[in-house]
Every structure is written in structure tokens, then in C-alpha cells.
Enzyme design. Sequence first.
Site, short mmCIF file in Angstrom:
data_model
loop_
_atom_site.label_atom_id
_atom_site.label_comp_id
_atom_site.label_asym_id
_atom_site.label_seq_id
_atom_site.Cartn_x
_atom_site.Cartn_y
_atom_site.Cartn_z
N ILE A 1 0.89 -1.16 0.00
CA ILE A 1 0.00 0.00 0.00
C ILE A 1 0.93 1.21 0.00
CG2 ILE A 1 -0.22 -0.04 2.53
CD1 ILE A 1 -3.05 1.14 2.18
N SER A 2 0.69 2.14 -0.89
CA SER A 2 1.65 3.21 -1.15
C SER A 2 1.82 4.16 0.03
CB SER A 2 1.23 4.01 -2.38
OG SER A 2 1.25 3.20 -3.53
N GLN A 3 2.95 4.85 0.02
CA GLN A 3 3.22 5.90 0.99
C GLN A 3 2.16 7.00 0.86
OE1 GLN A 3 6.84 7.95 0.13
NE2 GLN A 3 6.94 8.99 2.11
#
Length: 218
Positions: free
Chosen positions: A64-66
Site C-alpha cells: 500500500i503506497s506511501q
Amino acid sequence: MIKLMDKLINQLIEEGYLKSESIIEAFKKIKRADFVPQEIVSEKGEDFVANYNAPLSIGHGQTISQPLTVAFMLELLQPAKGDRVLDIGSGSGWQTAMLCQLVGPKGFVYAIERIPELKDFGQNNVEKYNFKNVEFICGDGSKGLATQAPFDKIIAAASAEEILQSWKEQLKIGGRLVAPVANSVRLVVKKGKNKFEEKEYPGFVFVPLISRSYENNQ
């Protein structure tokens, strides 16, 4: 008093990554903790997940992206009410859910994910919010989604070697495409049938975009 879970959101606002009222509201409404594996939430807690400004594993070599990166890319994309959006590499579904919120009931989000288990994971996560303006597809995002083109906006989560021609072709004139290329974020605005304006924003790290043809050759 600032809620602990809004601490990172306020930091992103102060640092200039979150600017638009609609995107700030989407960040507040769509909780990151609802889109990570339950064992991480159980071990670390909701506040940690909400305020951890770095990627988190969701399995299958994906993350899950920053939050900073998601905020930056959504601000470049400028999703608006009524837009039809292609979300390539939907993964956990967190960005997909925010896009559903941003385009509203008159808009629609097509979320494409090549890994079946992650497609199901993301879809189940988004269903917690009861959005009706979304469809999940298990497929090769490098080809876009020609059956539903053209799109007002296209956004990709994984890094390709270049902006793919299939994506450009499936973008409406006046549409915006935001995607990673190597370790940069690239913004493409379609000015005419074969006319594009591009800007590059370096300094990011992404997982690679993998097409089905690449997988078949391994």
C-alpha cells in the site's frame, strides 16, 4: 485538538502535498487502516497505520503506497465529480476508494489489478464503504482497459519504463494521466489526438509494473 489519526494528514497539508479540499476530505474519510492486512493493524494499531508515512506490505510482493506519494499523485490527477477514471494496479483498494469518493455517484472508477488475490483483497476493502461507482477487473493494466475507454483520468501505481501508448490512446482529449516512470512521477495532459504535454517530478520509489507477457517469459 488534532486527532492523533489526522496527524499525518495535517503534516501533508503543512508541507504542501495535500492542497485540494476534496482530496483532504477523501484522506480523512477513507481510513488507511481499512486497507492493510488485519495482522498489521492488530500488531501495530490503527494510529500507527494511519500516520506511518511509508509503504506497508500487502503480500504478493506489493505494498500500500506511501501516503505522501498518493497525495502528490492525486493532486496532479485532479479527479473531479463525474469523471470516469482508470486506476491501474489497484492493490489494496485505498486509492480506489478515495477516487470513488472524489468522482462522486455520477462518476465511475475502473480498478484493474493483475494479481487475483489482490484484486479480491482490494475489492473487499472498498466494499466496506458501500461505493456503487466502481468495478474491479483482474487483468493486465499495461494494456489499459480499451472496452471502457476513453477515460477522463488514468492513474497507475507501479513504475513502467515509459508512459505506455495504450494509456495515452485511452485518455480523452483534455484528460490527465499520472504514472510512475522509473523513480519519477510523470504527468501527461492530452491536448489533441496525438498531442501531449508532459511534466516529470523526480524523487520517488515504486514497485515495477509487470505485464502478462513479462510473466509468461519467466
